[in-house]
Design a protein around this motif. Structure first.
Motif, PDB file in Angstrom:
ATOM      1  N   ILE A   1       0.983  -1.124  -0.104  1.00 23.27           N
ATOM      2  CA  ILE A   1       0.049   0.006   0.026  1.00 23.27           C
ATOM      3  C   ILE A   1       0.894   1.186  -0.126  1.00 23.27           C
ATOM      4  CG2 ILE A   1      -1.866   1.244   1.197  1.00 23.27           C
ATOM      5  CD1 ILE A   1      -2.334  -1.472   2.622  1.00 23.27           C
ATOM      6  N   ARG A   2       0.843   1.967  -1.145  1.00 19.42           N
ATOM      7  CA  ARG A   2       1.679   2.993  -1.452  1.00 19.42           C
ATOM      8  C   ARG A   2       1.116   4.318  -1.172  1.00 19.42           C
ATOM      9  NH1 ARG A   2       6.883   2.108  -2.941  1.00 19.42           N
ATOM     10  NH2 ARG A   2       7.349  -0.084  -3.482  1.00 19.42           N
ATOM     11  N   TYR A   3       1.689   5.576  -0.802  1.00 16.01           N
ATOM     12  CA  TYR A   3       1.208   6.815  -0.598  1.00 16.01           C
ATOM     13  C   TYR A   3       0.352   7.038  -1.929  1.00 16.01           C
ATOM     14  CZ  TYR A   3       0.664  11.586   0.203  1.00 16.01           C
ATOM     15  OH  TYR A   3       0.064  13.058   0.350  1.00 16.01           O
ATOM     16  N   SER A   4       0.969   6.839  -3.024  1.00 12.30           N
ATOM     17  CA  SER A   4       0.575   7.165  -4.241  1.00 12.30           C
ATOM     18  C   SER A   4      -1.003   6.401  -4.604  1.00 12.30           C
ATOM     19  CB  SER A   4       1.446   6.915  -5.535  1.00 12.30           C
ATOM     20  OG  SER A   4       1.586   5.368  -5.597  1.00 12.30           O
ATOM     21  N   GLN A   5      -1.164   5.594  -3.982  1.00 15.07           N
ATOM     22  CA  GLN A   5      -2.659   4.759  -4.031  1.00 15.07           C
ATOM     23  C   GLN A   5      -3.608   5.416  -3.194  1.00 15.07           C
ATOM     24  OE1 GLN A   5      -0.088   0.930  -3.629  1.00 15.07           O
ATOM     25  NE2 GLN A   5      -2.388   0.167  -4.086  1.00 15.07           N
ATOM     26  N   VAL A   6      -3.128   6.090  -2.024  1.00 11.61           N
ATOM     27  CA  VAL A   6      -4.078   6.321  -1.142  1.00 11.61           C
ATOM     28  C   VAL A   6      -4.422   8.040  -1.052  1.00 11.61           C
ATOM     29  CG1 VAL A   6      -4.140   4.324   0.181  1.00 11.61           C
ATOM     30  CG2 VAL A   6      -2.570   6.088   0.780  1.00 11.61           C
ATOM     31  N   CYS A   7      -3.375   8.607  -1.723  1.00 11.18           N
ATOM     32  CA  CYS A   7      -3.282  10.315  -1.572  1.00 11.18           C
ATOM     33  C   CYS A   7      -4.566  10.854  -2.400  1.00 11.18           C
ATOM     34  CB  CYS A   7      -2.007  10.807  -2.061  1.00 11.18           C
ATOM     35  SG  CYS A   7      -1.814  10.530  -3.830  1.00 11.18           S
ATOM     36  N   THR A   8      -4.969  11.901  -1.685  1.00  5.26           N
ATOM     37  CA  THR A   8      -6.028  12.600  -2.619  1.00  5.26           C
ATOM     38  C   THR A   8      -5.117  13.210  -3.634  1.00  5.26           C
ATOM     39  OG1 THR A   8      -7.189  13.338  -0.406  1.00  5.26           O
ATOM     40  CG2 THR A   8      -7.457  14.592  -2.471  1.00  5.26           C
ATOM     41  N   LYS A   9      -5.782  13.312  -4.736  1.00  2.00           N
ATOM     42  CA  LYS A   9      -5.353  13.626  -5.926  1.00  2.00           C
ATOM     43  C   LYS A   9      -5.885  14.901  -6.799  1.00  2.00           C
ATOM     44  CE  LYS A   9      -3.059   9.292  -7.121  1.00  2.00           C
ATOM     45  NZ  LYS A   9      -2.862   8.138  -8.083  1.00  2.00           N
ATOM     46  N   ASN A  10      -4.904  15.575  -7.535  1.00  2.00           N
ATOM     47  CA  ASN A  10      -5.611  16.620  -8.404  1.00  2.00           C
ATOM     48  C   ASN A  10      -4.918  16.543  -9.642  1.00  2.00           C
ATOM     49  OD1 ASN A  10      -6.832  19.057  -9.344  1.00  2.00           O
ATOM     50  ND2 ASN A  10      -5.035  20.381  -8.590  1.00  2.00           N
ATOM     51  N   GLN A  11      -5.780  16.595 -10.577  1.00  2.00           N
ATOM     52  CA  GLN A  11      -5.340  16.261 -12.078  1.00  2.00           C
ATOM     53  C   GLN A  11      -4.411  14.917 -12.130  1.00  2.00           C
ATOM     54  OE1 GLN A  11      -3.987  20.119 -13.225  1.00  2.00           O
ATOM     55  NE2 GLN A  11      -5.896  20.941 -13.640  1.00  2.00           N
ATOM     56  N   GLY A  12      -4.698  14.033 -11.444  1.00  2.00           N
ATOM     57  CA  GLY A  12      -3.742  12.808 -11.418  1.00  2.00           C
ATOM     58  C   GLY A  12      -2.584  12.504 -10.655  1.00  2.00           C
ATOM     59  N   LEU A  13      -2.345  13.799  -9.977  1.00  2.66           N
ATOM     60  CA  LEU A  13      -1.107  13.895  -9.036  1.00  2.66           C
ATOM     61  C   LEU A  13      -1.376  13.972  -7.443  1.00  2.66           C
ATOM     62  CD1 LEU A  13       1.219  16.212 -11.135  1.00  2.66           C
ATOM     63  CD2 LEU A  13       1.227  13.742 -11.055  1.00  2.66           C
ATOM     64  N   CYS A  14      -0.678  13.617  -6.779  1.00  3.71           N
ATOM     65  CA  CYS A  14      -0.985  13.792  -5.208  1.00  3.71           C
ATOM     66  C   CYS A  14      -1.080  15.150  -4.909  1.00  3.71           C
ATOM     67  CB  CYS A  14       0.048  13.062  -4.457  1.00  3.71           C
ATOM     68  SG  CYS A  14      -0.032  11.085  -4.340  1.00  3.71           S
ATOM     69  N   VAL A  15      -2.031  15.713  -4.122  1.00  9.08           N
ATOM     70  CA  VAL A  15      -1.776  17.093  -3.720  1.00  9.08           C
ATOM     71  C   VAL A  15      -0.683  17.412  -3.139  1.00  9.08           C
ATOM     72  CG1 VAL A  15      -3.097  18.782  -2.212  1.00  9.08           C
ATOM     73  CG2 VAL A  15      -4.387  17.142  -3.618  1.00  9.08           C
TER      74      VAL A  15
END
Length: 217
Positions: free
Chosen positions: A97-111
């Motif tokens: 479980i990586r941060y990139s899987q669970v982070c809130t995203k904006n335009q496909g990238l982690c905020v």
């Protein structure tokens, strides 16, 4: 690290998740440290988002000098940010479980965890002597700094902004997905792992330019 099997979260744990602090970190001392380095408005900015409906982790980074508006200090804060975003939990079945899987995203990238840090990472030639507060314009895009930095000293005022002369401390905020079901559980697993690993992160980085009194969720 291997995570235990997933189970439904007890109601009392769900309601008190935000009270968790890193192992060995004296909470009262940390709170005094925070209040001593961050303005009341900045502190409320973090506290106001402490809801079980919004999973997030936060770190306070405090400069060892009068201001963090220096290249080498932002470089060290950036290394801390990178290490947090590289954290992952391994479940019993081997799934990571990586941060990139669970982070809130904006335009496909982690905020970004911090708008000023993100602006500097985009342009490391950024003139840190001409940052305006509370709104900084980078290539025509307004960047809102209010509530993300503390211990500020402002200079010359324009119509809506002031020149930011000094900033002693800054928050790094990691917002996680909170959809119902599995993704919410994965976010919480990553969050607990962050809290458990925070002291190890601080030790491994051997920070020299900043102090990091604790990580919260």
């Amino acid at each position: 690290p291997t995570a235990p099997p997933r189970r439904p979260w007890p109601k009392d744990l769900e309601e008190n998740l935000e009270k968790y602090t890193p192992n060995g970190s004296p909470a009262k001392a940390e709170r005094r440290f925070v209040q001593g380095h961050v303005t009341a408005d900045s502190y409320r900015f973090s506290i106001s988002r402490k809801s079980t409906k919004v999973n997030f982790a936060c770190i306070l980074a405090v400069s060892n000098t009068a201001s963090l508006l220096e290249q080498e200090i932002l470089e060290e804060i950036g290394k801390l940010d990178d290490m947090v975003q590289d954290l992952y939990v391994t479940e019993e079945n081997g799934t990571q479980i990586r941060y990139s899987q669970v982070c809130t995203k904006n335009q496909g990238l982690c905020v970004p965890s911090n708008p000023l840090l993100a602006a500097w990472q985009m342009n490391k030639n950024l003139d840190l002597r001409h940052i305006t507060f509370p709104i900084f314009n980078q290539t025509g895009q307004p960047i809102y700094l209010a509530g993300t930095i503390g211990g500020t000293l402002s200079g010359k005022r324009s119509v809506r902004n002031q020149l930011l002369v000094k900033a002693k401390a800054t928050w790094l905020l990691y917002y996680l997905k909170t959809e119902d079901g599995e993704i919410n559980e994965l976010s919480k697993m990553w969050l607990i792992h962050f809290l458990n690993q925070f002291s190890n992160i601080e030790t491994s980085l051997a920070l020299k330019k900043i102090q990091v009194p604790g990580g919260w969720a």
